[in-house]
Design a protein around this motif. Structure first.
Motif, mmCIF file in Angstrom:
data_model
loop_
_atom_site.group_PDB
_atom_site.id
_atom_site.type_symbol
_atom_site.label_atom_id
_atom_site.label_comp_id
_atom_site.label_asym_id
_atom_site.label_seq_id
_atom_site.Cartn_x
_atom_site.Cartn_y
_atom_site.Cartn_z
ATOM 1 N N GLY A 152 30.968 90.311 34.663
ATOM 2 C CA GLY A 152 30.997 91.759 34.502
ATOM 3 C C GLY A 152 29.672 92.460 34.665
ATOM 4 O O GLY A 152 29.622 93.694 34.647
ATOM 5 N N GLY A 153 28.597 91.709 34.820
ATOM 6 C CA GLY A 153 27.301 92.351 35.007
ATOM 7 C C GLY A 153 27.169 92.955 36.391
ATOM 8 O O GLY A 153 28.042 92.798 37.242
ATOM 9 N N GLY A 154 26.069 93.686 36.582
ATOM 10 C CA GLY A 154 25.843 94.288 37.883
ATOM 11 C C GLY A 154 24.831 95.398 37.809
ATOM 12 O O GLY A 154 24.132 95.562 36.806
ATOM 13 N N LEU A 155 24.762 96.174 38.885
ATOM 14 C CA LEU A 155 23.859 97.316 38.993
ATOM 15 C C LEU A 155 24.627 98.590 38.686
ATOM 16 O O LEU A 155 25.706 98.827 39.255
ATOM 17 N N VAL A 156 24.091 99.404 37.798
ATOM 18 C CA VAL A 156 24.748 100.644 37.419
ATOM 19 C C VAL A 156 23.694 101.738 37.242
ATOM 20 O O VAL A 156 22.550 101.448 36.869
ATOM 21 N N GLN A 157 24.059 102.965 37.507
ATOM 22 C CA GLN A 157 23.142 104.080 37.343
ATOM 23 C C GLN A 157 23.021 104.462 35.870
ATOM 24 O O GLN A 157 23.943 104.213 35.080
ATOM 25 N N ARG A 171 31.585 96.649 31.515
ATOM 26 C CA ARG A 171 32.283 95.844 30.521
ATOM 27 C C ARG A 171 32.028 94.379 30.824
ATOM 28 O O ARG A 171 32.411 93.885 31.892
ATOM 29 N N LEU A 172 31.382 93.711 29.890
ATOM 30 C CA LEU A 172 31.110 92.290 30.028
ATOM 31 C C LEU A 172 32.210 91.480 29.360
ATOM 32 O O LEU A 172 32.767 91.899 28.339
ATOM 33 N N SER A 173 32.490 90.326 29.944
ATOM 34 C CA SER A 173 33.450 89.397 29.362
ATOM 35 C C SER A 173 32.813 88.025 29.239
ATOM 36 O O SER A 173 31.946 87.661 30.047
ATOM 37 N N ALA A 220 18.659 93.775 31.441
ATOM 38 C CA ALA A 220 18.379 92.457 30.860
ATOM 39 C C ALA A 220 19.439 91.470 31.314
ATOM 40 O O ALA A 220 20.462 91.863 31.874
ATOM 41 N N GLY A 221 19.187 90.199 31.018
ATOM 42 C CA GLY A 221 20.225 89.188 31.138
ATOM 43 C C GLY A 221 20.989 89.173 29.831
ATOM 44 O O GLY A 221 20.376 89.082 28.758
ATOM 45 N N TYR A 222 22.292 89.266 29.907
ATOM 46 C CA TYR A 222 23.136 89.304 28.706
ATOM 47 C C TYR A 222 23.824 87.942 28.558
ATOM 48 O O TYR A 222 24.488 87.467 29.480
ATOM 49 N N VAL A 259 22.436 92.533 33.922
ATOM 50 C CA VAL A 259 22.752 93.964 33.914
ATOM 51 C C VAL A 259 21.484 94.716 34.319
ATOM 52 O O VAL A 259 20.436 94.554 33.684
ATOM 53 N N THR A 260 21.587 95.507 35.361
ATOM 54 C CA THR A 260 20.465 96.303 35.834
ATOM 55 C C THR A 260 20.870 97.763 35.849
ATOM 56 O O THR A 260 21.862 98.133 36.490
#
Length: 121
Positions: free
Chosen positions: A8-13, A19-21, A91-93, A117-118
Protein backbone atom coordinates in the motif's frame (compact mmCIF):
# COMPACT_ATOMS: atom_id res chain seq x y z
CA UNK A 1 7.79 -19.87 9.31
CA UNK A 2 5.83 -16.69 9.86
CA UNK A 3 5.90 -13.74 7.50
CA UNK A 4 4.54 -10.23 7.69
CA UNK A 5 4.04 -8.65 4.29
CA UNK A 6 3.21 -4.97 3.92
CA UNK A 7 1.59 -3.28 0.94
CA UNK A 8 0.00 0.00 0.00
CA UNK A 9 2.93 2.38 0.09
CA UNK A 10 3.78 4.79 -2.67
CA UNK A 11 4.18 8.40 -3.72
CA UNK A 12 1.46 10.82 -2.69
CA UNK A 13 1.09 14.60 -2.69
CA UNK A 14 0.85 16.56 0.57
CA UNK A 15 -2.69 16.37 1.91
CA UNK A 16 -3.30 13.04 0.26
CA UNK A 17 -4.15 9.65 1.73
CA UNK A 18 -2.81 6.12 1.67
CA UNK A 19 -3.93 2.87 3.24
CA UNK A 20 -1.28 0.41 4.30
CA UNK A 21 -1.95 -3.27 4.85
CA UNK A 22 0.09 -5.94 6.61
CA UNK A 23 -0.85 -9.59 6.33
CA UNK A 24 0.63 -12.29 8.54
CA UNK A 25 0.99 -15.76 7.08
CA UNK A 26 2.43 -19.11 8.07
CA UNK A 27 1.80 -21.30 11.07
CA UNK A 28 -0.06 -18.96 13.44
CA UNK A 29 -2.02 -19.85 16.53
CA UNK A 30 -2.76 -16.34 17.77
CA UNK A 31 -1.63 -12.78 17.17
CA UNK A 32 -1.51 -10.37 20.08
CA UNK A 33 -0.65 -6.70 19.64
CA UNK A 34 0.09 -5.50 16.10
CA UNK A 35 1.73 -2.20 15.31
CA UNK A 36 3.13 0.11 12.66
CA UNK A 37 6.54 1.69 13.02
CA UNK A 38 8.30 4.05 10.66
CA UNK A 39 11.89 4.97 9.97
CA UNK A 40 13.07 7.93 7.93
CA UNK A 41 16.63 8.17 6.58
CA UNK A 42 19.05 9.13 9.34
CA UNK A 43 16.41 8.77 12.05
CA UNK A 44 15.55 6.11 14.57
CA UNK A 45 12.59 3.81 14.10
CA UNK A 46 9.53 5.18 15.91
CA UNK A 47 6.16 3.80 16.86
CA UNK A 48 3.27 5.15 14.80
CA UNK A 49 0.34 3.19 16.21
CA UNK A 50 -0.52 -0.11 17.85
CA UNK A 51 -3.67 -2.17 18.32
CA UNK A 52 -4.40 -5.02 20.70
CA UNK A 53 -6.23 -8.16 19.76
CA UNK A 54 -9.34 -6.73 21.38
CA UNK A 55 -9.11 -3.49 19.42
CA UNK A 56 -7.52 -1.17 21.92
CA UNK A 57 -5.42 1.44 20.14
CA UNK A 58 -2.46 3.65 20.91
CA UNK A 59 -1.12 6.46 18.70
CA UNK A 60 2.02 8.56 18.59
CA UNK A 61 1.42 12.12 19.72
CA UNK A 62 2.81 13.59 16.49
CA UNK A 63 -0.03 12.11 14.41
CA UNK A 64 -2.60 14.66 15.63
CA UNK A 65 -5.45 12.33 14.71
CA UNK A 66 -4.49 11.94 11.05
CA UNK A 67 -3.93 8.15 11.06
CA UNK A 68 -6.22 5.26 12.05
CA UNK A 69 -5.07 1.73 12.84
CA UNK A 70 -7.43 -1.23 12.53
CA UNK A 71 -7.21 -5.00 12.22
CA UNK A 72 -9.05 -8.06 10.96
CA UNK A 73 -8.31 -10.95 13.28
CA UNK A 74 -9.87 -13.50 10.95
CA UNK A 75 -7.52 -12.40 8.16
CA UNK A 76 -4.48 -11.85 10.40
CA UNK A 77 -4.19 -8.39 8.90
CA UNK A 78 -3.56 -4.93 10.26
CA UNK A 79 -4.25 -1.68 8.42
CA UNK A 80 -3.09 1.90 8.69
CA UNK A 81 -5.28 4.57 7.13
CA UNK A 82 -3.18 7.68 6.66
CA UNK A 83 -4.90 10.99 5.88
CA UNK A 84 -3.65 14.57 5.51
CA UNK A 85 -0.17 13.28 4.75
CA UNK A 86 2.75 15.65 5.20
CA UNK A 87 6.31 15.56 3.82
CA UNK A 88 7.46 14.69 7.34
CA UNK A 89 5.56 11.41 7.07
CA UNK A 90 7.98 10.22 4.41
CA UNK A 91 9.55 7.01 5.71
CA UNK A 92 9.67 3.25 5.46
CA UNK A 93 6.66 1.88 7.31
CA UNK A 94 7.13 -1.47 9.03
CA UNK A 95 4.61 -3.86 10.49
CA UNK A 96 5.30 -5.53 13.85
CA UNK A 97 3.40 -8.26 15.65
CA UNK A 98 3.58 -10.55 18.64
CA UNK A 99 2.67 -14.02 17.38
CA UNK A 100 2.20 -17.35 19.08
CA UNK A 101 2.65 -20.36 16.79
CA UNK A 102 1.03 -22.97 19.04
CA UNK A 103 -1.23 -23.10 22.06
CA UNK A 104 1.67 -24.09 24.29
CA UNK A 105 4.22 -21.73 22.80
CA UNK A 106 5.15 -18.20 23.74
CA UNK A 107 4.69 -14.95 21.85
CA UNK A 108 7.60 -13.93 19.64
CA UNK A 109 8.23 -10.69 17.79
CA UNK A 110 8.02 -10.50 14.02
CA UNK A 111 8.78 -7.66 11.63
CA UNK A 112 7.82 -7.04 8.03
CA UNK A 113 10.26 -5.82 5.38
CA UNK A 114 8.54 -2.46 5.13
CA UNK A 115 6.76 -0.39 2.53
CA UNK A 116 7.97 3.04 1.44
CA UNK A 117 5.74 6.08 1.80
CA UNK A 118 6.90 9.26 0.07
CA UNK A 119 4.97 12.49 0.47
CA UNK A 120 6.07 15.07 -2.06
CA UNK A 121 4.68 17.52 -4.57
Amino acid sequence: QVQLVESGGGLVQPGGSLRLSCAASGIIFRINTMAWYRQAPGKQRELVASITRGGGTNYADFLKGRFTISRDNAQNTVYLQMNSLEPGDTAGYHCHAYIKRSSSGSYNEYWGQGTQVTVSS
